[in-house]
Design a protein around this motif. Structure first.
Motif, PDB file in Angstrom:
ATOM      1  N   UNK A 171      10.654 -26.789  -6.411  1.00  0.00           N
ATOM      2  CA  UNK A 171      11.238 -26.592  -5.091  1.00  0.00           C
ATOM      3  C   UNK A 171      10.435 -27.133  -3.935  1.00  0.00           C
ATOM      4  N   UNK A 172       9.290 -27.780  -4.203  1.00  0.00           N
ATOM      5  CA  UNK A 172       8.500 -28.351  -3.114  1.00  0.00           C
ATOM      6  C   UNK A 172       8.062 -27.291  -2.125  1.00  0.00           C
ATOM      7  N   UNK A 173       8.366 -27.511  -0.855  1.00  0.00           N
ATOM      8  CA  UNK A 173       7.984 -26.559   0.188  1.00  0.00           C
ATOM      9  C   UNK A 173       8.588 -25.193  -0.019  1.00  0.00           C
ATOM     10  N   UNK A 174       9.798 -25.141  -0.593  1.00  0.00           N
ATOM     11  CA  UNK A 174      10.444 -23.856  -0.850  1.00  0.00           C
ATOM     12  C   UNK A 174       9.668 -23.037  -1.879  1.00  0.00           C
ATOM     13  N   UNK A 175       8.903 -23.708  -2.749  1.00  0.00           N
ATOM     14  CA  UNK A 175       8.127 -23.015  -3.777  1.00  0.00           C
ATOM     15  C   UNK A 175       7.083 -22.092  -3.168  1.00  0.00           C
ATOM     16  N   UNK A 182      15.676 -18.547 -11.579  1.00  0.00           N
ATOM     17  CA  UNK A 182      14.690 -17.592 -12.090  1.00  0.00           C
ATOM     18  C   UNK A 182      13.438 -18.305 -12.612  1.00  0.00           C
ATOM     19  N   UNK A 183      13.614 -19.492 -13.197  1.00  0.00           N
ATOM     20  CA  UNK A 183      12.472 -20.227 -13.738  1.00  0.00           C
ATOM     21  C   UNK A 183      11.463 -20.581 -12.649  1.00  0.00           C
ATOM     22  N   UNK A 184      11.939 -20.819 -11.448  1.00  0.00           N
ATOM     23  CA  UNK A 184      11.039 -21.141 -10.333  1.00  0.00           C
ATOM     24  C   UNK A 184      10.182 -19.929  -9.985  1.00  0.00           C
ATOM     25  N   UNK A 185      10.779 -18.768  -9.963  1.00  0.00           N
ATOM     26  CA  UNK A 185      10.011 -17.541  -9.675  1.00  0.00           C
ATOM     27  C   UNK A 185       9.013 -17.246 -10.798  1.00  0.00           C
ATOM     28  N   UNK A 186       9.440 -17.482 -12.027  1.00  0.00           N
ATOM     29  CA  UNK A 186       8.520 -17.306 -13.149  1.00  0.00           C
ATOM     30  C   UNK A 186       7.358 -18.281 -13.041  1.00  0.00           C
ATOM     31  N   UNK A 187       7.645 -19.521 -12.652  1.00  0.00           N
ATOM     32  CA  UNK A 187       6.589 -20.521 -12.475  1.00  0.00           C
ATOM     33  C   UNK A 187       5.599 -20.088 -11.399  1.00  0.00           C
ATOM     34  N   UNK A 188       6.109 -19.465 -10.332  1.00  0.00           N
ATOM     35  CA  UNK A 188       5.236 -19.008  -9.251  1.00  0.00           C
ATOM     36  C   UNK A 188       4.317 -17.891  -9.724  1.00  0.00           C
ATOM     37  N   UNK A 210       7.049  -5.387 -14.897  1.00  0.00           N
ATOM     38  CA  UNK A 210       8.459  -5.707 -15.126  1.00  0.00           C
ATOM     39  C   UNK A 210       8.673  -7.219 -15.123  1.00  0.00           C
ATOM     40  N   UNK A 211       8.123  -7.884 -14.119  1.00  0.00           N
ATOM     41  CA  UNK A 211       8.317  -9.326 -14.035  1.00  0.00           C
ATOM     42  C   UNK A 211       7.576 -10.049 -15.150  1.00  0.00           C
TER      43      UNK A 211
END
Length: 514
Positions: free
Chosen positions: A45-49, A224-230, A446-447
């Motif tokens: 997500x670039x800047x959104x990440x 969801x994969x982006x949040x997991x990556x974070x 949980x996450x």
């Protein structure tokens, strides 16, 4: 009956709080900051990440870092001793974490050895015009997934040097070894890498690289994969939940500002990651400019390919290439070495505390055994594939499992979460409220459980990187089995060290007692 003393045992300590902070930063700032964060941010997500990245830092990274600090500082021991003092039969959790330190240290040293070689190669740009062929075929001589006995000499020699250096620092101890290394290396790393970033920003095409990195892709926030990556990035880059910070905090003096130190370490680590992202993508923008392609068309934007293939290609195109290469790979060596020391100090001290070994015998034993395994497995023609497989399972399964078990155990099994919170508040200026217990007892596990389940299902269904099933079973799932065996076997012998688990680590502090 022998009376057990309730006085805190004599124990090595940091000579100053800044030594602890620099050592913790040295552990957190490692190879993953430079070769993992830029690629993960770009692909997620670039800047959104930065939004899920900041959320992960605040809801899991910093809270679990505080938990590590609280356990180590209050219980005055590295992971096995600290967990045993929380609950006698919990010692195995500590040995599982110690096993992780050992496994990660064994392969992490190989990457530092690669960086040492490339530091030397930078003076002549030895990788030539085809950096990928040089890295994979000429340097590593990569073969098929197999158990290779063919040692690559120019990998083995620097690897031996790395392990001799590790043994030396461990023999010197916490204050004379680990602390002094970090006091010298961390400022050197900051100055050197900052100079590299400034130079990269002045290159043609740098702005295009930064646009590629920071342009927000807002639709990624629904993935969801982006949040997991974070969460993965924050989790692994801070060196939390596998014994490092428990060990480092156990060497702190009684009155130490633990939570404020933790905030400094966490934000210093994240700042360095963003600095690394700026430097790496400025350089990639320059490479794209030279090749007249878009940044998105470049290959190898993360991991070892970014570091040892793409970046050498960038360096070769730059004015002052030699200096740029020397600073970049020198920074990698420094960042990696300080992190490696943090891994092995936990293993060495665990053996000292459990079996009554002296500091030097423990250092030689840990460094010697680790070095032999490291050279045997990761300096061969199958070293890169073995490293990739072990890293995937140790980090994405082992460390995540450790974090889930640790948080659930402290908050829900022994219910010591509030006691540890009061302990941190008693010694710190930044006070933790009940919200901290919600984060470490609810949000984070949980996450992390979602992450773990997703990764296990993926590995079972799809395997890993197309490697043969027997190979993934041996070096991947076998790593997890080894960690469980270590946790069980090392918990069985009785304690022989000075740091007997039944000693009361500290008399309660005023605020803690209340």
């Amino acid at each position: 009956m022998t009376e057990i003393s309730t006085a805190p045992e004599a124990r090595e300590t940091w000579t100053r709080n800044s030594g602890f902070i620099l050592a913790a930063i040295g552990s957190a700032v490692g190879l993953g900051n430079i070769w993992r964060f830029p690629g993960v941010a770009y692909e997620s997500g670039g800047g959104a990440f930065l939004i899920p990245y900041l959320a992960a830092l605040l809801t899991a990274g910093i809270p679990i870092l505080f938990l590590d600090y609280a356990i180590g500082h209050r219980e005055r021991g590295v992971a096995p001793l600290a967990f045993r003092r929380l609950r006698r039969h919990a010692e195995g959790i500590g040995w599982f974490q110690t096993g992780l330190l050992f496994v990660i240290g064994v392969y992490y040293a190989a990457v530092i050895a690669w960086a040492m070689s490339y530091f030397v190669y930078s003076f002549t740009l030895k990788w030539g015009d085809d950096s990928q062929t040089f890295f994979l075929e000429d340097f590593l001589q990569v073969g098929d997934p197999e158990i290779s006995t063919t040692v690559v000499g120019h990998v083995a020699v620097p690897l031996v040097i790395v392990w001799l250096s590790v043994i030396t620092v461990l023999c010197l101890g916490v204050s004379r070894g680990v602390e002094k290394v970090n006091i010298v290396f961390i400022p050197l790393l900051l100055v050197g890498f900052s100079g590299l970033v400034i130079r990269a920003l002045t290159l043609p095409g740098a702005s295009e690289g930064l646009n590629a990195l920071f342009t927000p892709k807002w639709d990624a926030l629904t993935d969801l994969d982006v949040w997991i990556a974070a969460y993965s990035q924050i989790f692994f880059s801070l060196s939390i939940a596998f014994g490092i910070m428990i060990a480092y905090s156990s060497f702190q003096r009684r009155r130490a500002n633990m939570t404020t130190s933790g905030l400094v370490v966490a934000f210093a680590n994240s700042s360095f990651e963003i600095l690394a992202g700026i430097g790496v993508f400025s350089a990639l923008g320059f490479l794209a400019y030279q090749q007249q392609v878009a940044v998105s068309d470049l290959e190898g934007l993360s991991g070892p390919i970014l570091t040892f293939v793409t970046f050498p290609a960038v360096i070769s195109e730059m004015p002052g290439a030699t200096l740029f290469g020397v600073v970049f790979f020198g920074s990698l060596v420094v960042a990696g070495f300080t992190s490696l020391i943090s891994l092995l100090i936990g293993v060495s001290n665990a053996l000292q505390e459990k079996f009554g070994l002296g500091r030097i015998p423990a250092a030689v034993l840990v460094g010697g055994v680790s070095g032999l395994i490291s050279v045997a497995l990761f300096s061969t023609t199958s070293g890169l594939i073995a490293l990739d497989t072990v890293d995937q399972f140790a980090n994405n399964l082992g460390v995540v499992t450790s974090a889930i078990v640790m948080t659930v155990f402290v908050v829900w099994v022994v219910r010591n979460g509030d006691l540890l919170r009061r302990h941190l508040n008693a010694v710190s200026t930044f006070q933790l409220g009940k919200w901290w217990l919600v984060l470490i007892g609810g949000v984070a596990p949980a996450f992390l459980t979602i992450m773990l389940i997703q990764k296990v299902v993926s590995l079972i269904q799809d395997g890993y990187e197309g490697y043969p099933g027997w190979y993934v079973g041996l070096f991947g799932w076998g790593t997890i089995v080894l960690l469980v065996v270590v946790a069980i076997v090392f918990s069985v012998p009785s304690w022989k060290g000075r740091d007997h688990p039944e000693f009361i680590p500290w008399p309660p502090l005023d605020k803690e007692a209340s």
